[in-house]
Enzyme design. Structure first.
Site, PDB file in Angstrom:
ATOM      1  N   ASN A  34     -22.799 -38.107  21.823  1.00  0.00           N
ATOM      2  CA  ASN A  34     -23.444 -37.821  23.587  1.00  0.00           C
ATOM      3  C   ASN A  34     -23.916 -36.063  23.038  1.00  0.00           C
ATOM      4  O   ASN A  34     -23.039 -35.202  22.643  1.00  0.00           O
ATOM      5  CB  ASN A  34     -21.765 -37.547  24.069  1.00  0.00           C
ATOM      6  CG  ASN A  34     -21.648 -37.041  25.631  1.00  0.00           C
ATOM      7  OD1 ASN A  34     -22.978 -36.645  25.461  1.00  0.00           O
ATOM      8  ND2 ASN A  34     -20.317 -36.024  26.062  1.00  0.00           N
TER       9      ASN A  34
ATOM     10  N   LYS B 109     -24.835 -34.462  24.855  1.00  0.00           N
ATOM     11  CA  LYS B 109     -24.494 -33.075  26.025  1.00  0.00           C
ATOM     12  C   LYS B 109     -25.807 -32.827  26.667  1.00  0.00           C
ATOM     13  O   LYS B 109     -27.227 -32.340  25.999  1.00  0.00           O
ATOM     14  CB  LYS B 109     -23.434 -31.834  25.417  1.00  0.00           C
ATOM     15  CG  LYS B 109     -22.485 -33.136  24.685  1.00  0.00           C
ATOM     16  CD  LYS B 109     -21.429 -31.983  24.660  1.00  0.00           C
ATOM     17  CE  LYS B 109     -19.968 -32.722  24.409  1.00  0.00           C
ATOM     18  NZ  LYS B 109     -18.709 -31.886  23.901  1.00  0.00           N
TER      19      LYS B 109
ATOM     20  N   HIS C 296     -16.729 -38.663  31.883  1.00  0.00           N
ATOM     21  CA  HIS C 296     -16.716 -37.511  30.759  1.00  0.00           C
ATOM     22  C   HIS C 296     -16.300 -35.987  31.566  1.00  0.00           C
ATOM     23  O   HIS C 296     -16.024 -35.440  32.723  1.00  0.00           O
ATOM     24  CB  HIS C 296     -18.034 -36.760  30.099  1.00  0.00           C
ATOM     25  CG  HIS C 296     -17.981 -36.176  28.758  1.00  0.00           C
ATOM     26  ND1 HIS C 296     -17.362 -34.510  29.124  1.00  0.00           N
ATOM     27  CD2 HIS C 296     -17.850 -36.554  27.467  1.00  0.00           C
ATOM     28  CE1 HIS C 296     -17.347 -34.367  27.641  1.00  0.00           C
ATOM     29  NE2 HIS C 296     -17.604 -35.141  26.808  1.00  0.00           N
TER      30      HIS C 296
ATOM     31  N   GLU D 134     -15.718 -32.825  30.855  1.00  0.00           N
ATOM     32  CA  GLU D 134     -16.962 -31.900  31.072  1.00  0.00           C
ATOM     33  C   GLU D 134     -17.334 -32.039  32.574  1.00  0.00           C
ATOM     34  O   GLU D 134     -17.069 -30.463  32.933  1.00  0.00           O
ATOM     35  CB  GLU D 134     -18.521 -31.911  29.861  1.00  0.00           C
ATOM     36  CG  GLU D 134     -17.128 -30.993  29.242  1.00  0.00           C
ATOM     37  CD  GLU D 134     -18.082 -31.099  27.845  1.00  0.00           C
ATOM     38  OE1 GLU D 134     -19.086 -32.206  28.002  1.00  0.00           O
ATOM     39  OE2 GLU D 134     -17.517 -31.414  26.680  1.00  0.00           O
TER      40      GLU D 134
ATOM     41  N   GLU E 187     -10.473 -39.987  25.760  1.00  0.00           N
ATOM     42  CA  GLU E 187     -10.941 -38.357  24.916  1.00  0.00           C
ATOM     43  C   GLU E 187     -10.417 -37.795  25.680  1.00  0.00           C
ATOM     44  O   GLU E 187     -10.481 -36.982  26.834  1.00  0.00           O
ATOM     45  CB  GLU E 187     -12.347 -38.062  25.697  1.00  0.00           C
ATOM     46  CG  GLU E 187     -13.618 -38.990  24.872  1.00  0.00           C
ATOM     47  CD  GLU E 187     -14.282 -38.202  24.734  1.00  0.00           C
ATOM     48  OE1 GLU E 187     -15.180 -38.524  23.877  1.00  0.00           O
ATOM     49  OE2 GLU E 187     -15.166 -37.241  25.749  1.00  0.00           O
TER      50      GLU E 187
ATOM     51  N   SER F 242     -13.446 -34.606  18.436  1.00  0.00           N
ATOM     52  CA  SER F 242     -13.981 -34.130  16.790  1.00  0.00           C
ATOM     53  C   SER F 242     -13.977 -35.025  16.013  1.00  0.00           C
ATOM     54  O   SER F 242     -12.961 -35.097  15.011  1.00  0.00           O
ATOM     55  CB  SER F 242     -12.606 -32.563  17.281  1.00  0.00           C
ATOM     56  OG  SER F 242     -12.785 -32.224  17.602  1.00  0.00           O
TER      57      SER F 242
HETATM   58  C1  PEP Z   1     -17.278 -35.294  23.962  1.00  0.00           C
HETATM   59  O1  PEP Z   1     -17.730 -34.783  24.206  1.00  0.00           O
HETATM   60  O2  PEP Z   1     -17.750 -36.733  23.792  1.00  0.00           O
HETATM   61  C2  PEP Z   1     -16.899 -34.860  22.328  1.00  0.00           C
HETATM   62  C3  PEP Z   1     -16.159 -36.136  21.639  1.00  0.00           C
HETATM   63  O3  PEP Z   1     -17.282 -33.788  21.752  1.00  0.00           O
HETATM   64  P1  PEP Z   1     -16.755 -33.633  20.106  1.00  0.00           P
HETATM   65  O4  PEP Z   1     -16.710 -35.143  18.928  1.00  0.00           O
HETATM   66  O5  PEP Z   1     -17.435 -32.482  19.946  1.00  0.00           O
HETATM   67  O6  PEP Z   1     -15.360 -33.411  20.293  1.00  0.00           O
END
Ligand code: PEP
Length: 256
Positions: free
Chosen positions: A9, A11, A95, A97, A165, A211
């Protein structure tokens, strides 16, 4: 055995020149083995050029969001037919966000998921609890609600990927432990089994996101119900994304 999917992703990152450099490095570094599916989800303005850039490779293209209508007076929005036209096969919906910064609700996400599937694309539907919800012992209730208010039997299981997530692990450098991830993934699969049936639930990929990095990917991916990863920060660096794909490949090889 479910084939792992490693999805990136991007973003709101990358100019066209930066995106070309990243995708070319991913292409060059991908091993031939077809044991792992690979998906990149760049921002909207990069979709058409990235479709060209991945042509002839096994990298699939997805979008990070879509509007629920097919067309109309919705300034600033992009529809599923437009994403399909740009070369997408997948769309991320829900997601955290989108939920927490843009206020997307379960009822809106239910429409978006159906728009994606109705438009012939596959959905990567994201769920996950906040830290406050986890600490209040509400993880199971939150995740179950996020599934039942959006997913239904009308959603073809072969068009659906779920991404767990935990919000507290996204972009924080603090990942769920493999055991924490497995616990929620197993719960999600049992919820899907109750909704569909066991065979359908066993066929749906459940990705972990939060992460995921080269140094923790293999342990997470080795969990029986973790079928891949949705990767944010680490997907912006070709070597890191490739290392996570390689970790998924090692897990497949070890299981054979
Ligand atoms: C994400 O935004 O879907 C995500 C998992 O970000 P990160 O890997 O940076 O935590």
């Amino acid at each position: 055995m479910r084939k792992p999917l490693i999805a990136g992703n991007w973003k709101m990152h990358k100019t066209l020149a930066e995106a070309r450099e990243l995708v070319n490095s991913i292409r060059d570094g991908l091993r031939d083995d077809a044991h792992v599916d690979v998906l990149i989800c760049p921002p909207f303005q990069l979709l058409a050029p990235m479709a060209k850039a991945v042509e002839g490779s096994r990298i699939m293209l997805g979008a990070q969001n879509a509007h629920e209508a097919s067309h109309g007076a919705f300034t600033g929005e992009v529809s599923v037919p437009m994403l399909a036209d740009a070369g997408c096969t997948h769309v991320i919906i829900g997601h955290s966000e989108r939920r927490h910064i843009f206020g997307e609700t379960g009822s809106l996400l239910a429409k978006k998921v159906r728009a994606v599937i109705g438009g012939g694309l596959e959905v990567v539907y994201c769920i996950g609890e906040t830290l406050e919800q986890r600490e209040a012992g509400r993880t199971q209730a939150v995740v179950e609600q996020q599934i039942t208010e959006v997913i239904g039997k009308d959603i073809a299981p072969d068009r659906l990927t779920v991404a767990y997530e935990p919000v507290w692990a996204i972009g924080t450098g603090r990942n769920a432990t493999p055991e924490q991830a497995q616990e929620v993934h197993a719960l999600v699969r049992s919820k899907l089994a109750a909704m569909y049936d066991r065979a359908a639930a066993d066929s749906i990929r459940i990705l972990y996101g939060g992460s995921v990095k080269p140094n923790n990917a293999e342990a997470l991916l080795a969990q029986p119900d973790v079928d891949g990863a949705l990767v944010g920060g680490a997907c912006l660096v070709a070597a890191d994304f490739l290392a996570i794909i390689a970790a998924a490949g090692s897990v497949v090889t070890a299981a054979r």
